[in-house]
Design a protein around this motif. Structure first.
Motif, PDB file in Angstrom:
ATOM      1  N   UNK A   1       0.850  -1.201   0.000  1.00  9.51           N
ATOM      2  CA  UNK A   1       0.000   0.000   0.000  1.00  9.51           C
ATOM      3  C   UNK A   1       0.886   1.251   0.000  1.00  9.51           C
ATOM      4  N   UNK A   2       0.612   2.204  -0.893  1.00 11.31           N
ATOM      5  CA  UNK A   2       1.404   3.438  -0.939  1.00 11.31           C
ATOM      6  C   UNK A   2       1.272   4.216   0.376  1.00 11.31           C
ATOM      7  N   UNK A   3       2.329   4.959   0.716  1.00 13.12           N
ATOM      8  CA  UNK A   3       2.339   5.726   1.969  1.00 13.12           C
ATOM      9  C   UNK A   3       2.357   7.221   1.663  1.00 13.12           C
ATOM     10  N   UNK A   4       1.405   7.922   2.235  1.00 14.17           N
ATOM     11  CA  UNK A   4       1.328   9.383   2.133  1.00 14.17           C
ATOM     12  C   UNK A   4       1.845   9.969   3.442  1.00 14.17           C
ATOM     13  N   UNK A   5       2.914  10.747   3.334  1.00 19.93           N
ATOM     14  CA  UNK A   5       3.551  11.323   4.524  1.00 19.93           C
ATOM     15  C   UNK A   5       3.082  12.753   4.747  1.00 19.93           C
TER      16      UNK A   5
ATOM     17  N   UNK B   1      -1.604   6.675   5.675  1.00 19.27           N
ATOM     18  CA  UNK B   1      -1.112   8.018   5.972  1.00 19.27           C
ATOM     19  C   UNK B   1      -0.273   7.958   7.248  1.00 19.27           C
ATOM     20  N   UNK B   2       0.937   8.498   7.170  1.00 16.61           N
ATOM     21  CA  UNK B   2       1.802   8.590   8.356  1.00 16.61           C
ATOM     22  C   UNK B   2       2.100  10.065   8.612  1.00 16.61           C
ATOM     23  N   UNK B   3       1.760  10.511   9.805  1.00 21.28           N
ATOM     24  CA  UNK B   3       2.076  11.868  10.215  1.00 21.28           C
ATOM     25  C   UNK B   3       3.364  11.837  11.023  1.00 21.28           C
ATOM     26  N   UNK B   4       4.415  12.446  10.484  1.00 23.28           N
ATOM     27  CA  UNK B   4       5.689  12.524  11.189  1.00 23.28           C
ATOM     28  C   UNK B   4       5.580  13.644  12.212  1.00 23.28           C
TER      29      UNK B   4
END
Length: 217
Positions: free
Chosen positions: A115-119, A158-161
């Motif tokens: 699955x693609x990751x949106x940062x 979705x990963x929120x840094x």
């Protein structure tokens, strides 16, 4: 095939300018999921249409189909006919460009499941951001990535840094989360925030009531 034809026809009728945004693979994935009121069966066509219609109505309200044209307007001349005839649209376009230029939202990598990751990089955002422009940037980047997804892939992570805390503007977090949940309900596979410090825990506790059960878990 008959069900797909019915869904496609209704979407084309209701949303003639944007219905192609929904790929056949995505429509199939929405239709094939277990029905929330009876998980032993898949979603009825009426429920599938309701879900898809809500997504398309949200896109219409948010102005999602015009985001790409706003970028072209922002990069063009301020003295062009379009810019002079639509000064408010030009302001909106310039604000979108500013939000894109901080490079705080981008696609990078895949999960082990493909699955693609949106940062989302909170530390790169303005401390007091233009909330509308930030949401517009999210829509533009998300839609661009969706168009490039590998065949058969319809959802993303979705990963929120959060090494840096998010901007101290409640409407920013609320509107970004609403955009993800309402605009990408069956595409958003997982929403993660890391690392989780005390500030992020506090923020997430405030946002939990806005999330669907599968994400809040």
């Amino acid at each position: 095939k008959e069900e797909m034809s019915i869904i496609r026809a209704e979407l084309a009728c209701e949303f003639p300018e944007d219905y192609t945004y929904l790929s056949d693979a995505y429509v199939k994935s929405v239709a094939s999921k277990p029905y929330s009121k009876d998980p032993s069966i898949r979603r009825p066509i009426e429920y599938t249409m309701e879900k898809l219609t809500h997504v398309m109505e949200w896109r219409e309200e948010a102005g999602a189909p015009e985001m790409e044209s706003l970028v072209h307007l922002a990069n063009g001349s301020e003295y062009s006919d379009e810019a002079k005839e639509n000064p408010e649209k030009l302001v909106k376009a310039k604000a979108l460009a500013v939000s894109l230029n901080n490079a705080s939202i981008y696609w990078h990598g895949f999960t082990k499941e493909g699955k693609p990751i949106l940062w989302i990089r909170c530390g790169r955002k303005s401390w007091y951001p233009n909330v509308e422009a930030e949401v517009n940037a999210l829509i533009l980047i998300a839609d661009a990535g969706i168009k490039c997804m590998p065949e058969g892939v319809t959802d993303f992570v979705v990963i929120s840094d959060s090494n840096s805390p998010p901007p101290p503007v409640p409407s920013f977090l609320i509107n970004v989360l609403k955009a993800l949940v309402r605009g990408y309900p069956d595409r958003l596979n997982m929403l993660l925030s890391a690392p989780v410090g005390s500030i992020i825990q506090f923020v997430m506790n405030l946002l939990m009531p806005l999330m669907p059960g599968r994400l809040a878990g």
